[in-house]
Write a protein that holds these residues in place. Structure first.
Motif, PDB file in Angstrom:
ATOM      1  N   GLY A 122      55.118  41.286  55.812  1.00 42.99           N
ATOM      2  CA  GLY A 122      54.225  40.602  54.898  1.00 42.99           C
ATOM      3  C   GLY A 122      53.282  39.613  55.537  1.00 42.99           C
ATOM      4  O   GLY A 122      52.578  38.874  54.840  1.00 42.99           O
ATOM      5  N   HIS A 123      53.236  39.565  56.872  1.00 42.13           N
ATOM      6  CA  HIS A 123      52.332  38.624  57.539  1.00 42.13           C
ATOM      7  C   HIS A 123      50.873  38.981  57.236  1.00 42.13           C
ATOM      8  O   HIS A 123      50.496  40.150  57.197  1.00 42.13           O
ATOM      9  N   ASP A 124      50.055  37.959  57.033  1.00 37.40           N
ATOM     10  CA  ASP A 124      48.645  38.183  56.705  1.00 37.40           C
ATOM     11  C   ASP A 124      47.899  38.963  57.775  1.00 37.40           C
ATOM     12  O   ASP A 124      46.861  39.588  57.495  1.00 37.40           O
ATOM     13  N   LEU A 125      48.418  38.947  58.997  1.00 42.99           N
ATOM     14  CA  LEU A 125      47.758  39.677  60.073  1.00 42.99           C
ATOM     15  C   LEU A 125      47.683  41.166  59.762  1.00 42.99           C
ATOM     16  O   LEU A 125      46.701  41.833  60.119  1.00 42.99           O
ATOM     17  N   LYS A 151      47.252  42.541  56.872  1.00 41.96           N
ATOM     18  CA  LYS A 151      46.119  42.723  55.974  1.00 41.96           C
ATOM     19  C   LYS A 151      44.802  42.619  56.748  1.00 41.96           C
ATOM     20  O   LYS A 151      43.856  43.384  56.507  1.00 41.96           O
ATOM     21  N   GLY A 152      44.732  41.680  57.691  1.00 40.90           N
ATOM     22  CA  GLY A 152      43.530  41.520  58.488  1.00 40.90           C
ATOM     23  C   GLY A 152      43.211  42.767  59.295  1.00 40.90           C
ATOM     24  O   GLY A 152      42.046  43.168  59.401  1.00 40.90           O
ATOM     25  N   LYS A 209      44.113  45.864  58.594  1.00 35.35           N
ATOM     26  CA  LYS A 209      43.693  46.945  57.692  1.00 35.35           C
ATOM     27  C   LYS A 209      42.241  46.783  57.266  1.00 35.35           C
ATOM     28  O   LYS A 209      41.539  47.773  57.050  1.00 35.35           O
ATOM     29  N   ASN A 210      41.785  45.546  57.161  1.00 30.79           N
ATOM     30  CA  ASN A 210      40.392  45.303  56.790  1.00 30.79           C
ATOM     31  C   ASN A 210      39.425  45.678  57.906  1.00 30.79           C
ATOM     32  O   ASN A 210      38.279  46.038  57.659  1.00 30.79           O
ATOM     33  N   THR A 231      40.389  39.415  65.508  1.00 25.98           N
ATOM     34  CA  THR A 231      41.170  39.312  64.277  1.00 25.98           C
ATOM     35  C   THR A 231      42.480  38.576  64.533  1.00 25.98           C
ATOM     36  O   THR A 231      42.857  37.668  63.774  1.00 25.98           O
ATOM     37  N   TYR A 240      44.132  34.007  63.631  1.00 25.89           N
ATOM     38  CA  TYR A 240      45.405  33.498  63.113  1.00 25.89           C
ATOM     39  C   TYR A 240      46.072  32.524  64.086  1.00 25.89           C
ATOM     40  O   TYR A 240      47.218  32.123  63.886  1.00 25.89           O
TER      41      TYR A 240
END
Length: 374
Positions: free
Chosen positions: A54-57, A59-60, A62-63, A103, A107
């Motif tokens: 679930g780390h925001d990385l 999501k980053g 995938k963007n 990216t 973080y």
């Protein structure tokens, strides 16, 4: 705990990002004057994204990444040798190497990254580790992480018998625009003179690579520019010729291909630990170089958060040494098969690849998903 990370590349920055806010006193040292990753494109597989959880990385990434649906191999006449479709339950990405690094760096607290800090020596004692720098005072740490790449100063100091191995072929890479027509399919073309790969990126871009068998630092290829590459691959299918037509005269990268003889341990005296290419540099044939560096960082961060230092480093070794050795050997084997030159050998290889079920080919990478993250 005071931790020094040597190298602000993919592995080092990922570790710094994951340790952020966990109570560690982290310092990242980079010999360059800014964050820069030399290279064109790369792949990040679902094995990495799963371990990020679930780390925001995640999501980053995938963007920034282009989703890949299929990996296809053809011969130099365009005939399909294998065609593997990725499971819809997995996410496999292709992205610019620089985009990946930037990216991850987003973080990391910029205050912990120290540029223009080249390590000249490392000294280990029972009480800690000291790092000497070319242009700044010595600093002391409880733990040092060597994330300084294939030619790692840290690895060569603590494991002087480690060996970087040339794999017999050289590689050219580049980025081109206006390639949206290739969709979400990564393709390679294997021929007698070498191979050519084309991988889609976001915004209609694509990265390409070309490999050919050569002596190490072969002078024949030192000045191989666009016209030479166009002539060399002129007999390959139209898509290959189109990519080289779109490539600018400049911005073509050239590197010989190396890997590292597998190490028996990534830990030295429970004070120094290696990650990424410093620990297990591999050929790019499985597209796992960046991913395995990130996995190292994820596992190391997880075990440091879960165990005391001695147990954490022992567990890190258990989870990463044998697994990455398998990646090195498997990738090396694929490279040797792909780089065959003799007519008979190529004919037998192509026949084998056409007859082997694509599902069986896909199974060859399943071990990547079976490793634990702590």
């Amino acid at each position: 705990m005071k931790i020094g990370i040597v190298g602000a590349g993919i592995g080092g920055l990922t570790l710094a990002a994951l340790l952020r806010g966990k109570g560690y006193d982290v310092y990242v040292f980079e010999k360059k004057t800014h964050i820069e990753e030399v290279g064109a494109g790369l792949g990040i597989g679902d094995n990495v994204l799963q371990k990020l959880g679930g780390h925001d990385l995640a999501k980053g990434l995938k963007n920034e990444g282009q989703l890949l649906e299929t990996m296809r191999v053809r011969d130099d006449k365009g005939q399909v040798l294998s065609d593997v479709t990725f499971s819809k339950e997995t996410t496999n990405l292709a992205l610019l190497r620089q985009s990946l690094v930037e990216t991850i760096a987003s973080y990391v607290d910029i205050k912990v990254i120290h540029f223009n800090r080249e390590v000249t020596d490392i000294k280990v004692s029972e009480t800690g580790v000291s790092l000497d720098f070319s242009s700044s005072p010595t600093e002391h740490f409880d733990l040092v992480v060597g994330a300084d790449g294939l030619r790692s100063k840290i690895r060569q100091t603590v494991f002087p018998d480690s060996k970087v191995l040339y794999q017999g072929y050289t590689c050219f890479r580049g980025i081109v625009d206006d390639m949206s027509q290739i969709g979400q399919v990564a393709e390679e073309y294997w021929g007698k003179k070498g191979r050519f790969g084309i991988v889609p990126l976001l915004n209609g871009k694509a990265y390409w690579f070309a490999t050919m068998n050569a002596k190490e630092k072969d002078v024949k290829y030192l000045h191989f520019n666009k016209p030479y590459l166009q002539a060399y691959f002129n007999h390959f299918p139209e898509k290959v010729r189109t990519v080289l037509d779109k490539q600018s005269e400049t911005d073509i990268l050239h590197h010989d291909i190396y890997d590292l003889k597998p190490l028996k341990s990534f830990v030295y005296q429970n004070r120094v630990v290696l990650i990424g290419d410093a620990a297990h540099a591999t050929t790019p044939n499985m597209g796992q170089g960046a991913g395995q560096a990130m996995e190292d960082a994820i596992v190391l961060a997880n075990v440091l958060n879960k165990y005391d230092v001695l147990q954490a480093l022992k567990r890190y070794n258990q989870l990463r040494v044998k697994h990455t050795a398998k990646v090195i050997k498997r990738s090396r084997k694929i490279g040797k098969m792909a780089q065959k030159e003799g007519s008979l050998g190529i004919k037998m290889r192509n026949k084998f690849m056409r007859t082997i079920p694509n599902q069986l080919i896909a199974r060859q990478t399943r071990f990547l998903y079976k490793t634990k993250s702590e």
